[in-house]
Scaffold this motif. Structure first.
Motif, mmCIF file in Angstrom:
data_model
loop_
_atom_site.group_PDB
_atom_site.id
_atom_site.type_symbol
_atom_site.label_atom_id
_atom_site.label_comp_id
_atom_site.label_asym_id
_atom_site.label_seq_id
_atom_site.Cartn_x
_atom_site.Cartn_y
_atom_site.Cartn_z
ATOM 1 N N ALA A 204 109.401 -43.766 25.228
ATOM 2 C CA ALA A 204 108.927 -44.449 26.420
ATOM 3 C C ALA A 204 110.010 -44.524 27.482
ATOM 4 O O ALA A 204 109.724 -44.753 28.648
ATOM 5 C CB ALA A 204 108.433 -45.845 26.071
ATOM 6 N N ALA A 205 111.257 -44.353 27.114
ATOM 7 C CA ALA A 205 112.353 -44.426 28.072
ATOM 8 C C ALA A 205 112.596 -43.089 28.763
ATOM 9 O O ALA A 205 113.622 -42.898 29.390
ATOM 10 C CB ALA A 205 113.615 -44.886 27.350
ATOM 11 N N ALA A 206 111.667 -42.154 28.660
ATOM 12 C CA ALA A 206 111.867 -40.834 29.236
ATOM 13 C C ALA A 206 111.991 -40.888 30.745
ATOM 14 O O ALA A 206 112.703 -40.091 31.337
ATOM 15 C CB ALA A 206 110.730 -39.904 28.833
ATOM 16 N N GLY A 207 111.282 -41.814 31.403
ATOM 17 C CA GLY A 207 111.406 -41.973 32.839
ATOM 18 C C GLY A 207 110.529 -41.039 33.654
ATOM 19 O O GLY A 207 110.629 -41.025 34.867
ATOM 20 N N GLU A 208 109.672 -40.240 33.019
ATOM 21 C CA GLU A 208 108.835 -39.278 33.743
ATOM 22 C C GLU A 208 107.476 -39.157 33.077
ATOM 23 O O GLU A 208 107.385 -39.064 31.861
ATOM 24 C CB GLU A 208 109.536 -37.931 33.759
ATOM 25 C CG GLU A 208 108.808 -36.863 34.525
ATOM 26 C CD GLU A 208 109.591 -35.564 34.532
ATOM 27 O OE1 GLU A 208 109.216 -34.665 33.744
ATOM 28 O OE2 GLU A 208 110.564 -35.457 35.290
ATOM 29 N N CYS A 209 106.436 -39.141 33.893
ATOM 30 C CA CYS A 209 105.077 -38.927 33.390
ATOM 31 C C CYS A 209 104.902 -37.436 33.166
ATOM 32 O O CYS A 209 105.050 -36.639 34.101
ATOM 33 C CB CYS A 209 104.058 -39.447 34.402
ATOM 34 S SG CYS A 209 102.349 -39.135 33.952
ATOM 35 N N SER A 210 104.574 -37.036 31.949
ATOM 36 C CA SER A 210 104.453 -35.607 31.660
ATOM 37 C C SER A 210 103.128 -35.016 32.136
ATOM 38 O O SER A 210 102.922 -33.816 32.033
ATOM 39 C CB SER A 210 104.628 -35.359 30.166
ATOM 40 O OG SER A 210 103.617 -35.999 29.448
#
Length: 167
Positions: A106-112
């Protein structure tokens, strides 16, 4: 006296007709036989294909037969709106700089889905178990047509108690 004119008699000269022009020789007979066999073969293939299609149609759509069952509706591709609304919505908060960015998905920071960067305080939906997060509008639109996580393709299903679960 009126003279009747008689047309000149037509005389046939049987010697002028040559029967050899009408003979079917070996090569011609062979080509005619091959052509006939090809036409016959194509006709049988056509009739067989028509029979197979009709048989397949009767087994697929038995309602076409009197007293048969009605055709089944195609399986639903996406999730229903109530299942989509059951997904948890949370506000995005960027992880602190010293924390390992691979710690949570969830900490990816970008909506895929839309490839947009999450801003602090933005609404995101986190899918259960796989913990992938997306913009709320993006994942809702995705889940209306697909019933899986857009990133890892884990299937979402609804159990008997109407809870959303990952399978």
């Amino acid at each position: 006296m009126a003279t009747s004119q008689v047309p000149p008699s037509v005389t046939w000269h049987f010697t002028e007709l040559d029967d050899r022009l009408f003979q079917i020789r070996g090569r011609t007979f062979f080509f005619v036989a091959v052509l006939f066999a090809i036409i016959l073969l194509v006709t049988f293939i056509f009739l067989y294909a028509r029979w197979v299609c009709r048989f397949h149609q009767l087994t697929t759509f038995p309602a076409a037969v009197p007293g048969g069952r009605p055709p089944r509706s195609p399986p639903q591709q996406g999730l229903n709106p109530t299942a989509i609304n059951c997904l948890p919505i949370s506000l995005y908060k960027a992880p602190p700089a010293e924390e390992d960015p691979r710690a949570t998905v969830a900490a990816a920071g970008e909506c895929s889905i839309c490839l947009g960067v999450f801003e602090d305080g933005e609404k995101v939906k986190i899918l259960p178990l796989c913990r992938h997060c997306y913009h709320s509008e993006c994942v809702d639109r995705w889940l209306r047509s697909q019933s899986s996580c857009p990133l890892c393709r884990v299937s979402l299903c609804i159990d008997t108690s109407n809870n959303l679960q990952m399978v």
